[in-house]
Design an enzyme around this catalytic site. Structure first.
Site, PDB file in Angstrom:
ATOM      1  N   ARG A 179     -21.243  20.632  -0.442  1.00 48.83           N
ATOM      2  CA  ARG A 179     -20.912  21.545   0.665  1.00 48.83           C
ATOM      3  C   ARG A 179     -19.869  22.567   0.245  1.00 48.83           C
ATOM      4  NH1 ARG A 179     -17.936  16.651   2.789  1.00 48.83           N
ATOM      5  NH2 ARG A 179     -19.795  15.760   3.724  1.00 48.83           N
ATOM      6  N   ARG A 283     -15.711   2.124 -10.773  1.00 41.43           N
ATOM      7  CA  ARG A 283     -14.701   2.519  -9.784  1.00 41.43           C
ATOM      8  C   ARG A 283     -13.669   1.418  -9.590  1.00 41.43           C
ATOM      9  NH1 ARG A 283     -19.196   3.022  -4.869  1.00 41.43           N
ATOM     10  NH2 ARG A 283     -19.871   0.860  -4.919  1.00 41.43           N
ATOM     11  N   TYR A 350     -32.988   0.519  -1.415  1.00 40.65           N
ATOM     12  CA  TYR A 350     -31.566   0.861  -1.532  1.00 40.65           C
ATOM     13  C   TYR A 350     -31.025   1.190  -0.140  1.00 40.65           C
ATOM     14  CZ  TYR A 350     -27.580   3.198  -3.971  1.00 40.65           C
ATOM     15  OH  TYR A 350     -26.351   3.577  -4.451  1.00 40.65           O
ATOM     16  N   ASP A 352     -28.578   1.186   3.111  1.00 41.04           N
ATOM     17  CA  ASP A 352     -27.198   1.051   3.559  1.00 41.04           C
ATOM     18  C   ASP A 352     -27.183   0.113   4.771  1.00 41.04           C
ATOM     19  OD1 ASP A 352     -25.751   2.535   1.708  1.00 41.04           O
ATOM     20  OD2 ASP A 352     -26.260   4.430   2.687  1.00 41.04           O
TER      21      ASP A 352
HETATM   22  P1  FAD Z   1     -27.582  -9.343   1.610  1.00 42.91           P
HETATM   23  O1  FAD Z   1     -26.277  -8.965   2.168  1.00 42.91           O
HETATM   24  O2  FAD Z   1     -27.756  -9.352   0.130  1.00 42.91           O
HETATM   25  O3  FAD Z   1     -27.953 -10.783   2.176  1.00 42.91           O
HETATM   26  C1  FAD Z   1     -28.972 -11.580   1.642  1.00 42.91           C
HETATM   27  C2  FAD Z   1     -28.498 -13.009   1.686  1.00 42.91           C
HETATM   28  O4  FAD Z   1     -29.577 -13.861   1.316  1.00 42.91           O
HETATM   29  C3  FAD Z   1     -27.363 -13.287   0.707  1.00 42.91           C
HETATM   30  O5  FAD Z   1     -26.252 -13.809   1.393  1.00 42.91           O
HETATM   31  C4  FAD Z   1     -27.966 -14.298  -0.257  1.00 42.91           C
HETATM   32  O6  FAD Z   1     -27.025 -15.272  -0.693  1.00 42.91           O
HETATM   33  C5  FAD Z   1     -29.046 -14.935   0.594  1.00 42.91           C
HETATM   34  N1  FAD Z   1     -30.132 -15.544  -0.192  1.00 42.91           N
HETATM   35  C6  FAD Z   1     -30.872 -14.949  -1.146  1.00 42.91           C
HETATM   36  N2  FAD Z   1     -31.756 -15.836  -1.666  1.00 42.91           N
HETATM   37  C7  FAD Z   1     -31.541 -16.997  -1.011  1.00 42.91           C
HETATM   38  C8  FAD Z   1     -32.116 -18.302  -1.122  1.00 42.91           C
HETATM   39  N3  FAD Z   1     -33.046 -18.563  -2.025  1.00 42.91           N
HETATM   40  N4  FAD Z   1     -31.670 -19.270  -0.314  1.00 42.91           N
HETATM   41  C9  FAD Z   1     -30.691 -19.026   0.588  1.00 42.91           C
HETATM   42  N5  FAD Z   1     -30.099 -17.826   0.718  1.00 42.91           N
HETATM   43  C10 FAD Z   1     -30.520 -16.822  -0.065  1.00 42.91           C
HETATM   44  N6  FAD Z   1     -23.856  -0.081   2.649  1.00 42.91           N
HETATM   45  C11 FAD Z   1     -23.216   0.828   3.431  1.00 42.91           C
HETATM   46  O7  FAD Z   1     -23.698   1.142   4.518  1.00 42.91           O
HETATM   47  N7  FAD Z   1     -22.030   1.367   3.045  1.00 42.91           N
HETATM   48  C12 FAD Z   1     -21.424   1.052   1.867  1.00 42.91           C
HETATM   49  O8  FAD Z   1     -20.336   1.563   1.564  1.00 42.91           O
HETATM   50  C13 FAD Z   1     -22.078   0.108   1.019  1.00 42.91           C
HETATM   51  N8  FAD Z   1     -21.525  -0.240  -0.152  1.00 42.91           N
HETATM   52  C14 FAD Z   1     -22.177  -1.150  -0.955  1.00 42.91           C
HETATM   53  C15 FAD Z   1     -21.569  -1.506  -2.161  1.00 42.91           C
HETATM   54  C16 FAD Z   1     -22.186  -2.442  -2.989  1.00 42.91           C
HETATM   55  C17 FAD Z   1     -21.544  -2.803  -4.289  1.00 42.91           C
HETATM   56  C18 FAD Z   1     -23.421  -3.023  -2.593  1.00 42.91           C
HETATM   57  C19 FAD Z   1     -24.097  -4.035  -3.480  1.00 42.91           C
HETATM   58  C20 FAD Z   1     -24.016  -2.686  -1.398  1.00 42.91           C
HETATM   59  C21 FAD Z   1     -23.398  -1.738  -0.561  1.00 42.91           C
HETATM   60  N9  FAD Z   1     -23.955  -1.376   0.664  1.00 42.91           N
HETATM   61  C22 FAD Z   1     -23.318  -0.449   1.461  1.00 42.91           C
HETATM   62  C23 FAD Z   1     -25.255  -1.944   1.112  1.00 42.91           C
HETATM   63  C24 FAD Z   1     -25.088  -3.181   1.980  1.00 42.91           C
HETATM   64  O9  FAD Z   1     -24.422  -4.187   1.269  1.00 42.91           O
HETATM   65  C25 FAD Z   1     -26.477  -3.666   2.379  1.00 42.91           C
HETATM   66  O10 FAD Z   1     -27.207  -2.661   3.022  1.00 42.91           O
HETATM   67  C26 FAD Z   1     -26.490  -4.888   3.297  1.00 42.91           C
HETATM   68  O11 FAD Z   1     -25.370  -5.692   3.180  1.00 42.91           O
HETATM   69  C27 FAD Z   1     -27.734  -5.675   2.976  1.00 42.91           C
HETATM   70  O12 FAD Z   1     -27.918  -6.758   3.849  1.00 42.91           O
HETATM   71  P2  FAD Z   1     -29.090  -7.775   3.576  1.00 42.91           P
HETATM   72  O13 FAD Z   1     -29.069  -8.764   4.668  1.00 42.91           O
HETATM   73  O14 FAD Z   1     -30.344  -7.040   3.322  1.00 42.91           O
HETATM   74  O15 FAD Z   1     -28.757  -8.434   2.152  1.00 42.91           O
HETATM   75  N1  UDP Z   2     -22.617   9.209  -8.367  1.00 43.86           N
HETATM   76  C1  UDP Z   2     -22.123   9.951  -9.413  1.00 43.86           C
HETATM   77  N2  UDP Z   2     -20.780  10.139  -9.507  1.00 43.86           N
HETATM   78  C2  UDP Z   2     -19.909   9.626  -8.614  1.00 43.86           C
HETATM   79  C3  UDP Z   2     -20.426   8.871  -7.537  1.00 43.86           C
HETATM   80  C4  UDP Z   2     -21.787   8.679  -7.449  1.00 43.86           C
HETATM   81  O1  UDP Z   2     -22.883  10.421 -10.251  1.00 43.86           O
HETATM   82  O2  UDP Z   2     -18.697   9.830  -8.753  1.00 43.86           O
HETATM   83  C5  UDP Z   2     -24.083   8.980  -8.300  1.00 43.86           C
HETATM   84  C6  UDP Z   2     -24.489   7.699  -9.015  1.00 43.86           C
HETATM   85  O3  UDP Z   2     -25.768   7.907  -9.585  1.00 43.86           O
HETATM   86  C7  UDP Z   2     -24.560   6.708  -7.884  1.00 43.86           C
HETATM   87  C8  UDP Z   2     -25.158   7.596  -6.776  1.00 43.86           C
HETATM   88  O4  UDP Z   2     -24.516   8.854  -6.974  1.00 43.86           O
HETATM   89  O5  UDP Z   2     -25.360   5.614  -8.187  1.00 43.86           O
HETATM   90  C9  UDP Z   2     -24.931   7.113  -5.373  1.00 43.86           C
HETATM   91  O6  UDP Z   2     -23.545   6.973  -5.161  1.00 43.86           O
HETATM   92  P1  UDP Z   2     -22.976   6.067  -3.991  1.00 43.86           P
HETATM   93  O7  UDP Z   2     -21.501   6.291  -3.927  1.00 43.86           O
HETATM   94  O8  UDP Z   2     -23.769   6.320  -2.767  1.00 43.86           O
HETATM   95  O9  UDP Z   2     -23.290   4.624  -4.578  1.00 43.86           O
HETATM   96  P2  UDP Z   2     -23.048   3.141  -3.987  1.00 43.86           P
HETATM   97  O10 UDP Z   2     -21.859   3.209  -3.076  1.00 43.86           O
HETATM   98  O11 UDP Z   2     -24.321   2.763  -3.297  1.00 43.86           O
HETATM   99  O12 UDP Z   2     -22.794   2.343  -5.219  1.00 43.86           O
END
Ligand code: FAD
Ligand code: UDP
Length: 371
Positions: A179, A283, A350, A352
């Site tokens: 932006r 990060r 992927y 959120d």
């Molecule tokens: P999960 O939270 O993965 O839940 C699945 C559950 O199933 C787990 O607890 C697991 O233990 C269980 N499970 C799996 N297999 C089995 C089995 N065989 N038996 C029993 N239990 C099992 N989203 C945002 O909106 N904002 C963010 O800033 C953001 N940051 C993120 C940062 C990271 C590093 C990650 C990895 C994700 C992030 N997300 C974010 C995405 C967010 O975490 C997910 O959208 C959401 O939590 C997914 O929920 P879920 O129920 O699909 O999966």
């Molecule tokens: N990304 C990047 N530089 C940054 C932050 C993000 O190139 O400083 C890119 C990177 O490919 C990352 C994607 O943008 O995987 C999405 O970033 P986001 O912060 O949404 O990732 P998440 O929080 O899901 O890990």
């Protein structure tokens, strides 16, 4: 050993999808059992309280949505604060604001007006715009140009995904706004924040009247657990559910290194990205800033990316063509089965948080309308 079904739903996974589905089912007087293989509920949004700070155990989670219904839904369980995510990027010791905005352009080029910034970006993107961008690198270059790509995208992206940016799909980079205003808000959404008191309050609210068991891996005895209920909701890895019969889906994982530091403010921001390839983590999170914490000490987490799947926790689906093709084969048989597959791992998406909630609400609405 098989049992007479005691429950209407067995829900495998106590993450957001499982918890929302369980909540909605319970509202419809369905008897649910939620099981999770971890020793806690909440899936990846779980927080651990360390030194009075809610530590996002599985990486920084900032809730954001444009959907008022979803915002009101989560706020009905716990009020949210107005935390605005404004990560800062550190490239070779110099700091740049994210997402890419007038502050970033000033830090990169000393430009002070949108016209000047647009002119530089136009000049740097021109030659990349000719062809239809087919991968993340081509897309990023055609959108933001060479300086931003090389300083703020390439290094971060390639270590995060463990693949060359030319081998990654374009949609990943489309998550980041571009932006021409002085606005460091990482998201364009209307609503944003962190639950006051942490994400566990949201999960506790959702699962308040639901029977839950932790430390239970469905696959240790899928016949037994499956026999307990008339229906199954499954939120784990879809390839694992089908014994990898069409091949393994690839995931990206993270190793979270948490540290307690005897300082009240380590980095002055919740999220600092390290965008050069030489630094092995992507990060550093300083958790107290999500809730404007005033504690004497602080907790930081470094995120080291690594390959996920069977050995390391699967956090990010890698939605390239190869994996999407494999997933489609699983999806096809999943659609023919009576099991409900939902969430990031079972839908191989992927997602959120707001999207997972929306998906669980849509699915539960459909299921209970058919009842
Ligand atoms: P999960 O939270 O993965 O839940 C699945 C559950 O199933 C787990 O607890 C697991 O233990 C269980 N499970 C799996 N297999 C089995 C089995 N065989 N038996 C029993 N239990 C099992 N989203 C945002 O909106 N904002 C963010 O800033 C953001 N940051 C993120 C940062 C990271 C590093 C990650 C990895 C994700 C992030 N997300 C974010 C995405 C967010 O975490 C997910 O959208 C959401 O939590 C997914 O929920 P879920 O129920 O699909 O999966
Ligand atoms: N990304 C990047 N530089 C940054 C932050 C993000 O190139 O400083 C890119 C990177 O490919 C990352 C994607 O943008 O995987 C999405 O970033 P986001 O912060 O949404 O990732 P998440 O929080 O899901 O890990």
């Amino acid at each position: 050993m098989s049992n007479k079904p005691q429950y209407d739903y067995l829900i495998v996974g106590a993450g957001l999808f499982g918890a929302v589905f369980a909540h909605e089912a319970t509202k419809k007087n369905k008897k649910c059992l939620v099981i999770d293989k971890r020793d806690h509920l909440g899936g990846n949004i779980y927080c651990e309280n360390i030194e009075g700070i809610n530590v996002h155990k599985y990486g920084a989670h900032i809730f954001h949505t444009n959907d008022k219904y979803i915002w009101d839904y989560v706020n009905s369980f716990v009020p949210f604060n107005r935390y605005t995510n404004s990560p800062v990027a550190n490239y070779e010791g110099k700091l740049y604001n994210l997402p890419f905005n007038m502050n970033t352009f000033y830090q990169l080029w000393g430009v002070t007006t949108p016209n000047e910034a647009q002119a530089i970006i136009e000049q740097q993107t021109q030659k990349y715009k000719k062809n239809n961008p087919k991968n993340l690198e081509e897309h990023a270059l055609s959108l933001v140009g060479e300086d931003i790509y090389h300083k703020l995208i390439k290094g971060y992206t390639e270590k995060q995904w463990g693949r060359k940016a030319t081998e990654l799909p374009t949609f990943i980079i489309k998550r980041l706004p571009l932006r021409f205003t002085f606005d460091n808000n990482y998201f364009n959404d209307t609503y944003q924040g962190i639950p006051i008191g942490g994400y566990n309050k949201l999960i506790d609210g959702l699962l308040k009247n639901v029977e839950c068991k932790t430390n239970i891996d469905f696959f240790k005895d899928r016949e037994y657990w499956g026999s307990l209920a008339k229906n199954i909701v499954y939120t784990g890895k879809i390839d694992e559910y089908y014994d990898y019969r069409f091949g393994k889906l690839e995931y990206r994982s993270l190793n979270f290194q948490h540290e307690i530091l005897e300082t009240s403010n380590y980095q002055g921001n919740a999220v600092i990205n390290y965008t050069e390839s030489q630094i092995p983590y992507t990060r550093i999170i300083e958790h107290k800033h999500f809730e404007f914490g005033k504690q004497k000490s602080t907790v930081i987490t470094k995120e080291f990316p690594l390959e996920g799947g069977t050995k390391n926790e699967p956090y990010y689906p890698i939605n390239n063509d190869k994996n999407n093709d494999i997933y489609l084969q699983y999806k096809k048989i999943a659609q023919e089965s009576s099991v409900i597959f939902g969430g990031r791992l079972a839908e191989y998406k992927y997602y959120d948080m707001h999207q997972v909630i929306a998906s669980a609400l849509t699915r539960s609405k459909k299921v209970f309308a058919e009842d």
